[in-house]
Design an enzyme around this catalytic site. Structure first.
Site, PDB file in Angstrom:
ATOM      1  N   SER A  11     -23.632  15.024 -21.757  1.00 36.52           N
ATOM      2  CA  SER A  11     -24.068  13.752 -22.328  1.00 36.52           C
ATOM      3  C   SER A  11     -25.518  13.897 -22.775  1.00 36.52           C
ATOM      4  CB  SER A  11     -23.901  12.618 -21.300  1.00 36.52           C
ATOM      5  OG  SER A  11     -24.234  11.368 -21.872  1.00 36.52           O
ATOM      6  N   THR A  12     -26.444  13.116 -22.215  1.00 37.87           N
ATOM      7  CA  THR A  12     -27.840  13.174 -22.635  1.00 37.87           C
ATOM      8  C   THR A  12     -28.403  14.589 -22.501  1.00 37.87           C
ATOM      9  OG1 THR A  12     -28.080  10.931 -21.763  1.00 37.87           O
ATOM     10  CG2 THR A  12     -30.103  12.109 -22.322  1.00 37.87           C
ATOM     11  N   ASP A  61     -19.860  10.549 -15.226  1.00 38.57           N
ATOM     12  CA  ASP A  61     -18.635  10.949 -15.920  1.00 38.57           C
ATOM     13  C   ASP A  61     -18.398  12.435 -15.699  1.00 38.57           C
ATOM     14  OD1 ASP A  61     -16.404  10.852 -17.544  1.00 38.57           O
ATOM     15  OD2 ASP A  61     -17.553  11.227 -19.377  1.00 38.57           O
ATOM     16  N   HIS A  81     -20.769  12.978 -25.029  1.00 37.45           N
ATOM     17  CA  HIS A  81     -20.900  11.557 -25.334  1.00 37.45           C
ATOM     18  C   HIS A  81     -21.682  11.415 -26.635  1.00 37.45           C
ATOM     19  CE1 HIS A  81     -20.606  10.569 -20.739  1.00 37.45           C
ATOM     20  NE2 HIS A  81     -19.454  10.972 -21.257  1.00 37.45           N
ATOM     21  N   MET A 125     -26.460  11.538 -18.273  1.00 40.02           N
ATOM     22  CA  MET A 125     -26.672  10.378 -17.434  1.00 40.02           C
ATOM     23  C   MET A 125     -25.343   9.878 -16.862  1.00 40.02           C
ATOM     24  SD  MET A 125     -28.613   6.876 -18.614  1.00 40.02           S
ATOM     25  CE  MET A 125     -29.868   7.870 -19.419  1.00 40.02           C
TER      26      MET A 125
END
Length: 378
Positions: free
Chosen positions: A197-198, A320, A224, A317
């Site tokens: 993600s991030t 998940d 993401h 973050m």
């Protein structure tokens, strides 16, 4: 301690809107605004903010050029604002290559169902990337496209890491710190699955670009990312890597040496049997927080491949990937996690590490090496 934020945008309306949101959090303070990239550089050097929010398209000097110069002169965590268009996606990826840590769509209604959700998302994102500031300021500036950020932690975070380490030591499957020399476990694999993600775009680029053209496994990637970004990101990775990277299509058979990036806004599952499995794309679902979701893809991989998956949870973050990784571990598959020091945000990897799901704690700079050793490619 209040975090100082510099807001950079040529629109007075957007500067005011972002400033109001940031100042609405008692832990954040907008110390100044800049109307173009050149002014952003000057004010960054003078004010030394903890975080910068940056527009991409501005007069005098664009955001990408400004990011590159700031990272050279006064390295600072930067959050980009971008449009949800194909051109916006390409520009945002260029900004991440230049050194920006994360991005958000400029139209808040594209990322949140209501104003309160948008406010919380922006405030939390600023606070999360601010944690990377100590490393950025104390380390030599390297090309973000060819390196990764690492963090030098404050005393309080070191205490938290010590506490986490003790908990992991007591778990049934303790996480192993990366040794100086890796050794293969001898397991046989049929799929590589990576969730991020991030900070993921730069991290994935670093890992995938180091894999050889004869890579023996198919790869599924869950990042993401908005729907308009994934096609551009897959195209960029394909141009940088020896393996084939593409945005996944519904019904296509997955093949060794190819990586399939889950499309934004959809959920990617793996259907069929090992050796003849296919991509299955389904609606994102209104109740799902992430579209695509790492848990869903990992869970389907566990059902299809059983103990034949090598999975890695990388920077991001939230949590998940934790439940999907748990399913993979229960099926006998391998789960690794990126270590805290090399993550832009140590959320997703921490979620699998503290539960004792992952078995190795790997720095980003050595993940590709570890994969190749495990698959006997070196």
């Amino acid at each position: 301690m209040t975090l100082k934020v510099l807001v950079v945008d040529d629109s007075s309306f957007f500067r005011r809107r972002v400033s109001e949101i940031i100042n609405g959090d008692p832990r954040l303070e907008v110390v100044d605004c800049a109307v173009n990239g050149k002014e952003a550089i000057d004010k960054t050097v003078k004010l030394k903010p903890d975080v910068i929010t940056m527009d991409i398209e501005m007069p005098v000097m664009d955001g990408i050029t400004s990011v590159r110069e700031i990272m050279r002169r006064q390295p600072t965590p930067i959050l980009m604002f971008s449009s949800l268009t194909h051109e916006g996606a390409k520009a945002t990826l260029d900004a991440l290559d230049a050194g920006a840590l994360d991005f958000l769509p400029k139209k808040f209604e594209d990322i949140a169902c209501n104003r309160d959700e948008a406010v919380s998302l922006l405030q939390n994102r600023v606070k999360e990337i601010a944690r990377k500031g100590i490393f950025l300021r104390r380390s030599p500036v390297l090309s973000p496209a060819k390196s990764t950020a690492t963090t030098l932690e404050k005393p309080d975070s070191l205490k938290k890491r010590h506490s986490l380490t003790e908990k992991i030591k007591q778990s049934k499957t303790p996480v192993q710190r990366a040794p100086s020399v890796f050794k293969a476990t001898g397991k046989r694999y049929q799929l590589l699955a990576i969730g991020t993600s991030t900070g993921g775009p730069v991290a994935l680029q670093k890992v995938l670009s180091a894999l050889p053209a004869n890579f023996p496994l198919p790869i599924v990637l869950i990042q993401h990312m908005p729907a308009t970004f994934t096609a551009a990101f897959a195209t960029r990775l394909n141009g940088l890597c020896n393996i084939t990277v593409k945005e996944a299509e519904d019904g296509e058979m997955i093949r060794p040496g190819s990586a399939y990036l889950a499309p934004g806004g959809l959920q990617m599952m793996i259907d069929g049997r090992p050796g003849s499995s296919r991509i299955k794309l389904v609606d994102g679902g209104e109740r799902m927080n992430y579209k695509p979701c790492v848990d869903i893809t990992f869970g389907s991989a566990a059902k299809t491949y059983g103990n034949g998956v090598l999975s890695i949870v990388m920077t991001g973050m939230g949590a998940d990937g934790r439940e999907g990784a748990r399913m993979l571990k229960s099926a006998g598959s391998t789960v690794w996690a990126q270590d805290a020091d090399s993550c832009v945000v140590y959320g997703m990897p921490q979620a699998v590490a503290k539960e004792g799901i992952s078995t190795e704690d790997l720095p980003l700079s050595r993940i590709a090496e570890r994969i190749k050793v495990e698959l006997n490619l070196v």
